[in-house]
Design a protein around this motif. Structure first.
Motif, short mmCIF file in Angstrom:
data_model
loop_
_atom_site.label_atom_id
_atom_site.label_comp_id
_atom_site.label_asym_id
_atom_site.label_seq_id
_atom_site.Cartn_x
_atom_site.Cartn_y
_atom_site.Cartn_z
N ASP A 1 -0.86 -3.57 7.61
CA ASP A 1 0.09 -2.47 7.78
C ASP A 1 0.57 -2.44 9.22
O ASP A 1 -0.17 -2.76 10.16
N LEU B 151 12.73 -1.81 2.03
CA LEU B 151 13.08 -0.55 1.38
C LEU B 151 13.17 -0.72 -0.13
O LEU B 151 12.64 0.09 -0.89
N HIS C 211 5.75 1.29 9.74
CA HIS C 211 6.06 1.18 8.32
C HIS C 211 4.81 1.52 7.53
O HIS C 211 4.05 0.64 7.13
N ASP D 196 9.71 -0.99 -1.45
CA ASP D 196 9.07 0.32 -1.39
C ASP D 196 9.55 1.21 -2.54
O ASP D 196 8.77 1.94 -3.15
N ARG D 197 10.84 1.15 -2.84
CA ARG D 197 11.38 1.96 -3.94
C ARG D 197 10.77 1.55 -5.28
O ARG D 197 10.53 2.39 -6.13
N ALA E 14 3.52 2.14 1.25
CA ALA E 14 4.11 2.91 0.17
C ALA E 14 3.01 3.31 -0.81
O ALA E 14 2.14 2.51 -1.12
N SER E 15 3.06 4.53 -1.28
CA SER E 15 2.08 5.00 -2.27
C SER E 15 2.60 4.67 -3.65
O SER E 15 3.77 4.89 -3.95
N THR E 16 1.70 4.15 -4.47
CA THR E 16 2.12 3.82 -5.82
C THR E 16 2.35 5.11 -6.62
O THR E 16 1.80 6.15 -6.30
N ARG E 17 3.15 4.96 -7.66
CA ARG E 17 3.52 6.11 -8.49
C ARG E 17 2.33 6.64 -9.22
O ARG E 17 1.40 6.07 -9.58
N THR F 191 7.13 3.08 -5.11
CA THR F 191 7.02 4.53 -5.14
C THR F 191 7.75 5.19 -6.30
O THR F 191 7.35 6.24 -6.77
N ARG F 192 8.84 4.57 -6.78
CA ARG F 192 9.65 5.23 -7.81
C ARG F 192 9.89 4.40 -9.06
O ARG F 192 10.51 4.88 -10.00
N SER G 262 0.92 -3.97 -1.96
CA SER G 262 0.71 -3.57 -0.57
C SER G 262 0.87 -4.76 0.37
O SER G 262 0.92 -5.91 -0.04
#
Length: 146
Positions: free
Chosen positions: A136, A55, A140, A58-59, A143-146, A62-63, A132
């Protein structure tokens, strides 16, 4: 109701912009960890430190939250490994059993495969490489990149 110690500089869970993630990173704070026996004794990906590391990574992807929390989790996982001439492995804990240490597993959810997968991903992120996963898993999504 049990009152848990809260570090002075940490927001109360749920009040920070991170919501549930903010609460998780607050719970991972050292002063709280040291105050509770059996706190976060499991290492696996489904319900342990490796899952929280996933997580946190992933954060970052993504963020752009940074790797501060992940950087706390990674050495914790590394320190919990049993290392010998057979290699490295992780045990989980069932606090109702005596002794509480469970046998290590090789599977992806509660075993070494899932833990190593997250450690390798963190190493790639920390080095600024591809965030990545090599493979996969259906539970799960990437996660998409920003």
């Amino acid at each position: 109701m049990v009152t848990l110690p809260r570090p002075v500089d940490a927001p109360f869970p749920g009040t920070s912009p991170g919501g549930a993630y903010g609460a998780l990173s607050w719970v991972g704070h050292d002063s709280l960890r040291q105050s509770r026996r059996w706190f976060w004794d499991n290492n696996g990906r489904c319900c342990g430190t490796a899952g929280v590391l996933a997580l946190a990574c992933d954060r970052q992807v993504t963020r752009g939250d940074g790797l501060d929390f992940a950087d706390v989790l990674m050495p914790d996982l590394a320190d919990r490994a049993t290392r010998d001439d057979q290699g490295a492995r992780w045990c989980n804990v069932e606090y109702r059993d005596d002794p509480p240490d469970l046998e290590p597993h090789h599977g992806c959810v509660m075993g070494n495969t899932g833990i190593v997968r997250e450690l390798l991903r963190h190493a790639r992120l920390a080095a600024g490489k591809d965030p990545s996963y090599a493979v996969d898993w259906p539970d799960h999504p990437p996660a998409s990149t920003r």
